[in-house]
Design a protein around this motif. Structure first.
Motif, short mmCIF file in Angstrom:
data_model
loop_
_atom_site.label_atom_id
_atom_site.label_comp_id
_atom_site.label_asym_id
_atom_site.label_seq_id
_atom_site.Cartn_x
_atom_site.Cartn_y
_atom_site.Cartn_z
N GLY A 60 -33.78 102.37 66.15
CA GLY A 60 -32.92 101.86 67.22
C GLY A 60 -32.54 100.41 67.06
N GLN A 61 -32.82 99.82 65.87
CA GLN A 61 -32.45 98.43 65.62
C GLN A 61 -31.69 98.34 64.30
OE1 GLN A 61 -35.65 95.44 66.26
NE2 GLN A 61 -36.91 97.15 66.95
N LYS A 62 -30.60 97.60 64.31
CA LYS A 62 -29.78 97.47 63.12
C LYS A 62 -30.51 96.68 62.04
CE LYS A 62 -25.17 96.06 61.58
NZ LYS A 62 -23.87 95.44 61.99
N ASN A 63 -30.45 97.20 60.81
CA ASN A 63 -31.06 96.55 59.64
C ASN A 63 -32.57 96.34 59.78
OD1 ASN A 63 -28.65 96.33 58.15
ND2 ASN A 63 -28.10 94.44 59.22
N LYS A 64 -33.21 97.22 60.56
CA LYS A 64 -34.64 97.11 60.75
C LYS A 64 -35.30 98.45 60.44
CE LYS A 64 -34.56 92.84 62.22
NZ LYS A 64 -35.11 91.73 61.42
N ALA A 65 -36.53 98.40 59.94
CA ALA A 65 -37.31 99.61 59.68
C ALA A 65 -38.78 99.29 59.92
CB ALA A 65 -37.08 100.11 58.25
N GLN A 66 -39.61 100.33 59.88
CA GLN A 66 -41.04 100.14 60.05
C GLN A 66 -41.80 100.89 58.97
OE1 GLN A 66 -42.16 101.29 64.04
NE2 GLN A 66 -41.72 99.25 64.87
N LEU A 67 -42.79 100.22 58.39
CA LEU A 67 -43.69 100.83 57.42
C LEU A 67 -45.01 101.11 58.14
CD1 LEU A 67 -44.70 101.53 54.52
CD2 LEU A 67 -45.28 99.09 54.28
N TRP A 68 -45.45 102.38 58.11
CA TRP A 68 -46.71 102.77 58.75
C TRP A 68 -47.69 103.19 57.67
CZ3 TRP A 68 -49.33 107.54 58.90
CH2 TRP A 68 -50.40 107.62 59.81
N ILE A 69 -48.89 102.62 57.71
CA ILE A 69 -49.92 102.88 56.69
C ILE A 69 -51.22 103.24 57.38
CG2 ILE A 69 -51.21 101.91 54.74
CD1 ILE A 69 -48.90 99.94 54.35
N LYS A 70 -51.84 104.33 56.95
CA LYS A 70 -53.11 104.78 57.52
C LYS A 70 -54.27 104.34 56.62
CE LYS A 70 -55.61 108.96 58.96
NZ LYS A 70 -55.56 110.44 59.05
N ASN A 71 -55.31 103.77 57.22
CA ASN A 71 -56.50 103.28 56.51
C ASN A 71 -56.14 102.40 55.32
OD1 ASN A 71 -58.28 104.64 58.24
ND2 ASN A 71 -58.22 106.50 57.00
N PRO A 72 -55.44 101.31 55.55
CA PRO A 72 -55.01 100.44 54.45
C PRO A 72 -56.18 99.65 53.85
CG PRO A 72 -54.50 99.40 56.54
CD PRO A 72 -55.03 100.77 56.88
N GLN A 73 -56.16 99.48 52.55
CA GLN A 73 -57.12 98.63 51.85
C GLN A 73 -56.40 97.94 50.69
OE1 GLN A 73 -60.39 97.71 52.22
NE2 GLN A 73 -60.35 98.69 54.22
N ILE A 74 -56.45 96.61 50.66
CA ILE A 74 -55.82 95.84 49.59
C ILE A 74 -56.77 95.83 48.39
CG2 ILE A 74 -55.05 93.54 48.87
CD1 ILE A 74 -54.16 93.09 51.77
N ILE A 75 -56.30 96.32 47.25
CA ILE A 75 -57.15 96.35 46.06
C ILE A 75 -56.67 95.39 44.98
CG2 ILE A 75 -58.01 98.69 46.43
CD1 ILE A 75 -55.92 99.70 44.47
N ASN A 76 -55.49 94.80 45.18
CA ASN A 76 -55.01 93.74 44.31
C ASN A 76 -54.05 92.87 45.12
OD1 ASN A 76 -52.54 93.02 42.12
ND2 ASN A 76 -54.62 92.52 41.50
N GLY A 77 -54.17 91.57 44.93
CA GLY A 77 -53.34 90.66 45.72
C GLY A 77 -54.07 90.10 46.92
N GLY A 78 -55.40 90.22 46.91
CA GLY A 78 -56.18 89.68 48.02
C GLY A 78 -56.06 88.17 48.13
N GLN A 79 -55.98 87.48 46.97
CA GLN A 79 -55.83 86.02 47.00
C GLN A 79 -54.50 85.63 47.63
OE1 GLN A 79 -58.64 84.22 45.85
NE2 GLN A 79 -59.27 86.35 45.99
N THR A 80 -53.44 86.35 47.28
CA THR A 80 -52.13 86.09 47.88
C THR A 80 -52.18 86.29 49.39
OG1 THR A 80 -50.92 86.75 45.88
CG2 THR A 80 -49.74 86.89 47.98
N SER A 81 -52.74 87.42 49.80
CA SER A 81 -52.76 87.76 51.23
C SER A 81 -53.57 86.76 52.03
CB SER A 81 -53.34 89.17 51.42
OG SER A 81 -52.63 90.11 50.66
N PHE A 82 -54.73 86.38 51.50
CA PHE A 82 -55.59 85.45 52.24
C PHE A 82 -54.97 84.06 52.30
CE2 PHE A 82 -59.99 87.11 53.08
CZ PHE A 82 -60.12 86.44 54.28
N THR A 83 -54.33 83.63 51.21
CA THR A 83 -53.69 82.32 51.22
C THR A 83 -52.56 82.29 52.24
OG1 THR A 83 -54.26 82.02 48.89
CG2 THR A 83 -52.57 80.58 49.80
N LEU A 84 -51.80 83.36 52.33
CA LEU A 84 -50.74 83.44 53.34
C LEU A 84 -51.32 83.35 54.75
CD1 LEU A 84 -48.46 86.26 51.82
CD2 LEU A 84 -48.07 83.79 51.79
#
Length: 597
Positions: free
Chosen positions: A306-330
């Motif tokens: 219902g929103q122009k140029n918008k979407a949603q990503l849904w993830i069940k039981n997410p776990q970051i296995i690579n890129g943890g340093q990037t995510s934590f720094t952000l």
């Protein structure tokens, strides 16, 4: 030590209070009574932070009702997802002994007017009007459109022994109750908050911007592997959403990652990530960064919201296995710049690769898949072999044992306590580096040679360790106490010379006693005297230690005698064992057996 850590956490929570709450949470340090009252209120904050993932102080404070006219309810939480309303009754104790032994009075449970409040009454049985926050609770519950589907639970933050669940339910008016005694508080509130694993993500939703994506929001690809069927979904997501995700879930979303945030070891990489975000108004970050890999049990993208140029990503039981340093720094950038976050992260995106594992019944296969992905994708801050062992059950159990028994923090994963340190919850002196722990463990139990071995953790050869032999861990704790004192005096970090580990064994043999209350600092002088006696005996028996060197003036090879030093000859361990036995015979103590190769 665990109670000290709890107090440290509560005091940091008090410091989070906004200025309008400063008189309540930050009274003068001389007003002990008000400080204790503030800590008691912060205790309820801790429960809400850990159990419900509410990181915002003001949101938690809004639902703390503890005051005159509270109907015996100290706080509440309405979980619209789980359709559960929680009522909190808390009894904080101001010293360690009372906190771990004193129980809540049953009459205090009977004073909870939950049924009366839920029926809409505005005064209690004695005619006292309920306070404004209890009336706020009534309004919020009455405004729930599906309140009939909600259940009620009581959380009791206090010690309560020898009472059956059925009797407890009668005392609380028929409501299910969960008791957080001192042990459960340390295990499920204190330890998770210092490791950053206090709130687990069951499912997450990430907003997607479609305005700059020419071929839809994602690329999906089905893959057959030896571990089962997988789907790979690749897309660019806003960096601010990754920052918010990591800020909320912390290390709980890195459970399968072999490392946590590398505050210092990954300094160069983390600074590069930070600089790219902070020093640019454009989106070079999406070009320079390798992206984030996330594991999922189920993944969906909805482009029709219902929103122009918008979407949603849904993830069940997410776990970051690579890129943890990037995510934590952000997330650090977000927490350090809350007012400027929207401007800092605007139009900056990062590549996210979501691997959805369909056939995930086998936990072993899942872990093998994670390990192979980590091997293939971790290039910025390499995963060393020791990191791969960190998630083994053996090391998890050791970590639990060391914290529950001694209040110490065994760092099985590099960086796992960086969040607690950054938040001020953790005293860095209580963190025991994994190699150091095992060196002292072995030395304290007679295996002095093990103490000087390199990379004990990396070898991962711990089949000789029986986790039920608690005396061995008690001995290690005694050795750690000595090492802490020696390190404080010398500044030494992790020496591997036999000298310190032989001293640790000697100290444990002389002073290890569960009933001994004297400190390592108090006993140090006696230890040094005994060590000097042993050294002198070795010098008299075998001569002093000698060292070869080249005379800079003449160029000749020479040998000099090191006064007060002795050689570590093959009979050293046997000689030390005999020396200890002589002392014990003189004091009528049991003899010792030292491990020899």
């Amino acid at each position: 030590m665990k109670y000290e850590t709890l107090i440290r956490i509560l005091d940091q929570i008090r410091n989070e209070a906004p200025s309008q709450q400063s008189s309540r949470y930050r009274p003068p340090h001389t007003d002990i009574e008000k400080i204790n009252q503030a800590r008691a209120r912060a205790f309820i904050h801790l429960y809400m932070k850990v159990m419900f993932g509410i990181s915002d102080f003001s949101i938690r404070e809004r639902t703390i009702t503890d005051a005159s006219g509270d109907g015996g309810i100290d706080g509440y939480h309405i979980d619209t997802d789980a359709k559960t309303i929680y009522f909190i009754q808390s009894k904080f104790r101001i010293n360690e002994n009372n906190f771990e032994s004193k129980e809540i009075e049953l009459e205090e449970l009977l004073m909870m007017d939950i049924s009366r409040i839920m029926e809409g009454e505005t005064i209690d049985d004695a005619g006292q009007e309920y306070n404004g926050k209890i009336k706020q609770l009534q309004r919020e519950i009455s405004s729930l459109p599906d309140v009939g589907r909600f259940s009620y639970r009581i959380a009791i933050l206090a010690n309560l022994k020898n009472i059956t669940p059925s009797r407890l339910m009668k005392l609380t008016g028929g409501y299910a109750a969960e008791v957080f005694n001192f042990e459960k508080t340390y295990e499920q509130l204190v330890f998770p908050v210092i490791t950053g694993t206090y709130y687990t993500a069951l499912d997450i939703v990430i907003p997607i911007d479609l305005s700059n994506k020419n071929a839809g929001s994602k690329i999906s690809y089905n893959v057959s592997t030896k571990y089962g069927e997988c789907e790979i979904t690749a897309l660019f997501v806003p960096t601010i959403e990754v920052a918010r995700l990591m800020d909320k879930y912390r290390n709980s979303i890195l459970k399968y990652n072999p490392r946590s945030y590398l505050e210092f070891e990954g300094h160069t990489v983390n600074e590069s990530i930070r600089d790219t975000i902070l020093q640019s108004d454009t989106n070079e970050f999406s070009l320079f960064n390798n992206g984030i890999t996330m594991l999922s049990d189920e993944t969906n993208i909805n482009e029709k919201i219902g929103q122009k140029n918008k979407a949603q990503l849904w993830i069940k039981n997410p776990q970051i296995i690579n890129g943890g340093q990037t995510s934590f720094t952000l997330s650090r950038i977000l927490s350090e710049n809350p007012e400027k976050a929207e401007d800092i992260f605007r139009n900056k995106e990062v590549l996210l690769k979501v691997i959805t594992v369909f056939d995930n019944e086998s936990h072993t296969s899942k872990l093998e898949l994670i390990d192979e992905i980590s091997n293939a994708t971790n290039k910025q801050t390499p995963v060393i072999n020791a990191d791969r062992f960190a998630n083994e059950q053996f090391h998890i159990k050791v970590q639990q044992l060391v914290f529950e028994r001694y209040g110490l923090l065994y760092e099985r994963k590099r960086g796992e306590f960086s969040t607690g340190i950054n938040d001020g919850y953790v005293d860095p002196k209580k963190i025991i580096e994994r190699n150091l722990f095992w060196r002292i463990y072995y030395a304290a139990n007679g295996k002095i040679d093990k103490g000087s071995e390199r990379r004990l953790f990396k070898k991962n050869q711990f089949s000789d360790i029986d986790l039920n032999m608690l005396e061995n861990f008690d001995r290690a704790n005694t050795g750690l106490e000595l090492f802490s004192v020696v390190r404080g005096k010398t500044g030494a970090q992790q020496p591997r010379d036999q000298n310190i580990y032989a001293k640790i064994f000697l100290y444990v043999e002389l002073f290890f006693d569960l009933n001994c209350k004297s400190s390592a600092e108090y006993n140090l002088a006696s230890l040094e005297q005994r060590w000097s006696e042993f050294g002198q005996r070795q010098i008299e028996k075998f001569g002093p230690r000698r060292k070869a060197y080249i005379d800079n003036r003449t160029g000749e090879a020479k040998i000099r005698t090191l006064d007060g030093k002795f050689e570590y000859i093959p009979s050293f361990r046997v000689d030390l064992s005999k020396f200890i036995d002589e002392i014990k015979r003189a004091t009528h103590a049991p003899s010792v057996i030292i491990d020899t190769p």
